[in-house]
Enzyme design. Structure first.
Site, PDB file in Angstrom:
ATOM      1  N   LYS A   1      -5.920   4.989 -10.251  1.00 47.87           N
ATOM      2  CA  LYS A   1      -4.709   5.320 -10.993  1.00 47.87           C
ATOM      3  C   LYS A   1      -3.521   5.126 -10.069  1.00 47.87           C
ATOM      4  CE  LYS A   1      -2.341   8.847 -13.638  1.00 47.87           C
ATOM      5  NZ  LYS A   1      -2.409  10.148 -14.270  1.00 47.87           N
TER       6      LYS A   1
ATOM      7  N   LYS B   1      -5.924   2.397 -14.427  1.00 50.51           N
ATOM      8  CA  LYS B   1      -4.704   2.756 -15.143  1.00 50.51           C
ATOM      9  C   LYS B   1      -3.494   2.518 -14.274  1.00 50.51           C
ATOM     10  CE  LYS B   1      -2.688   6.890 -17.086  1.00 50.51           C
ATOM     11  NZ  LYS B   1      -2.924   8.281 -17.364  1.00 50.51           N
TER      12      LYS B   1
HETATM   13  C1  PBG Z   1      -1.429  12.839 -15.927  1.00 50.88           C
HETATM   14  C2  PBG Z   1      -1.339  11.649 -16.802  1.00 50.88           C
HETATM   15  C3  PBG Z   1      -0.255  10.772 -16.934  1.00 50.88           C
HETATM   16  C4  PBG Z   1      -0.633   9.811 -17.866  1.00 50.88           C
HETATM   17  C5  PBG Z   1      -1.910  10.137 -18.293  1.00 50.88           C
HETATM   18  N1  PBG Z   1      -2.335  11.261 -17.601  1.00 50.88           N
HETATM   19  C6  PBG Z   1       1.084  10.837 -16.340  1.00 50.88           C
HETATM   20  C7  PBG Z   1       1.273  10.544 -14.904  1.00 50.88           C
HETATM   21  O1  PBG Z   1       0.317  10.326 -14.162  1.00 50.88           O
HETATM   22  O2  PBG Z   1       2.419  10.561 -14.495  1.00 50.88           O
HETATM   23  C8  PBG Z   1       0.194   8.659 -18.317  1.00 50.88           C
HETATM   24  C9  PBG Z   1      -0.243   8.030 -19.600  1.00 50.88           C
HETATM   25  C10 PBG Z   1       0.753   7.094 -20.162  1.00 50.88           C
HETATM   26  O3  PBG Z   1       1.771   6.753 -19.546  1.00 50.88           O
HETATM   27  O4  PBG Z   1       0.504   6.648 -21.293  1.00 50.88           O
HETATM   28  N2  PBG Z   1      -1.868  13.959 -16.663  1.00 50.88           N
END
Ligand code: PBG
Length: 328
Positions: A199, A251
């Site tokens: 991520k 992601k």
């Molecule tokens: C953290 C989380 C995020 C997203 C999913 N889980 C936000 C981040 O990491 O800042 C982002 C998902 C998206 O942008 O569609 N709980």
């Protein structure tokens, strides 16, 4: 000889021929719909930066979930949006049984049983007043190991509320092992872990901050990955698999298709990729201006994520993509 002997175009001449030789085939069941359920609202609240996506009440969540499952979508990923006054330093609204995410999970599990795969975002950022994915030390740094204790409690609460799958998205070291131990100790041996393996600290999460009314100031660069790095994801993958991840996720998706391919090549576990809020918003915004065809662009982007190696794709357009796939 009047022309080329080898003619790849032969295989492109009719829709039927193209269908016959297609290398990537998507099925609606490979799609997962991320959904937001909010506390303290009486009707669904549109998210302006994500046209067509809303913060749901528990009731509208149930209706939208039924629509998605009817469309053939394979799973639902739930995010909770607490009331501002319920946010605190440790994100306690996340693991309270009456917290909005857990109530949403309970309602959906009661409606669907095992008919769909119910997933929960296992993270603190939606619930903390500082907006970080973990708890903080006195100096304001994210405290990795203290955060693990919170994730254990969150995961157990989500499993108890009915989640089939917990999705730790905070990128803390050791989060998968900690959650696995905690779930097992409470008897949730079949609760599945979808690890956010790779991520990245991405600008493409922008609209999500609106979607969950995030309080974050600053960024997440001490825990999410540097977009410059590729091999680092291979190390994250090894760690997650060793710690007991059942499925892994990359992601965002579109700017990280090389990582999706790397991860798919390195593991036999199911690989998910998340088409995040900013990816959806870009396509929606261009479509609103008439600059791009929304349906075609979304379908192509989802297909390309699958082609890169994802067997599961999370996308805010899951129901409509699923319906078009089913018609094909
Ligand atoms: C953290 C989380 C995020 C997203 C999913 N889980 C936000 C981040 O990491 O800042 C982002 C998902 C998206 O942008 O569609 N709980």
């Amino acid at each position: 000889m009047t022309g080329p002997f080898i003619r790849p175009r032969r295989l492109r001449q009719t829709p039927a021929m193209r269908r016959l030789v297609a290398e990537t085939r998507l099925h609606p069941s490979q799609l997962v719909l991320p959904m937001f359920v909010a506390d303290g609202i009486d009707e669904p609240r549109p998210i302006s930066s994500m046209p067509g996506v809303v913060q749901h009440t528990v009731d509208s969540l149930r209706a939208a979930a039924h629509d998605a499952v009817d469309a053939g979508v394979g799973g639902l990923m739930l995010f909770g949006v607490p009331r501002a006054e319920d946010k605190d330093a440790t994100g306690s609204a996340g693991d309270r049984p009456d917290g909005v995410l857990n109530r949403g999970l309970e309602a959906l599990r009661a409606d669907f049983g095992d008919e769909t795969v119910l997933m929960a975002d296992t993270c603190l950022d939606e619930f903390t007043d500082h907006g970080h994915c973990g708890v903080l030390t006195e100096s304001g740094d994210v405290d990795n190991d203290a955060t693990l204790r919170r994730y254990e409690s969150l995961a157990v609460a989500q499993a108890r509320a009915g989640a089939h799958v917990v999705g730790p998205s905070g990128m803390m070291d050791g989060q998968v092992a900690a959650i696995r131990d905690a779930l097992d100790a409470e008897g949730f041996i079949d609760t599945t872990i979808l690890a956010y393996t790779a991520k990245y600290a991405s600008a493409f999460y922008g609209p999500f901050r609106e979607a969950v009314d995030s309080s974050l100031v600053g960024d997440r660069r001490t825990y999410q990955q540097d977009p410059a790095n590729r091999l680092e994801s291979a190390r994250e993958l090894l760690a997650d698999l060793e710690e007991g991840a059942d499925m892994v996720m990359v992601k965002p998706a579109m700017s990280y298709l090389d990582i999706v391919r790397d991860v798919a090549d390195r593991t036999d576990a199911p690989v998910a990729a998340y088409q995040v809020s900013g990816e959806y918003a870009m396509i929606a915004a261009a479509a609103e201006r008439g600059w791009i065809d929304f349906d075609a662009a979304i379908d192509e982007s989802v297909l390309s994520i699958a082609r890169a190696g994802a067997s599961i794709v999370l996308t805010y357009a899951a129901p409509e993509v699923a319906r078009r796939l089913a018609r094909r």
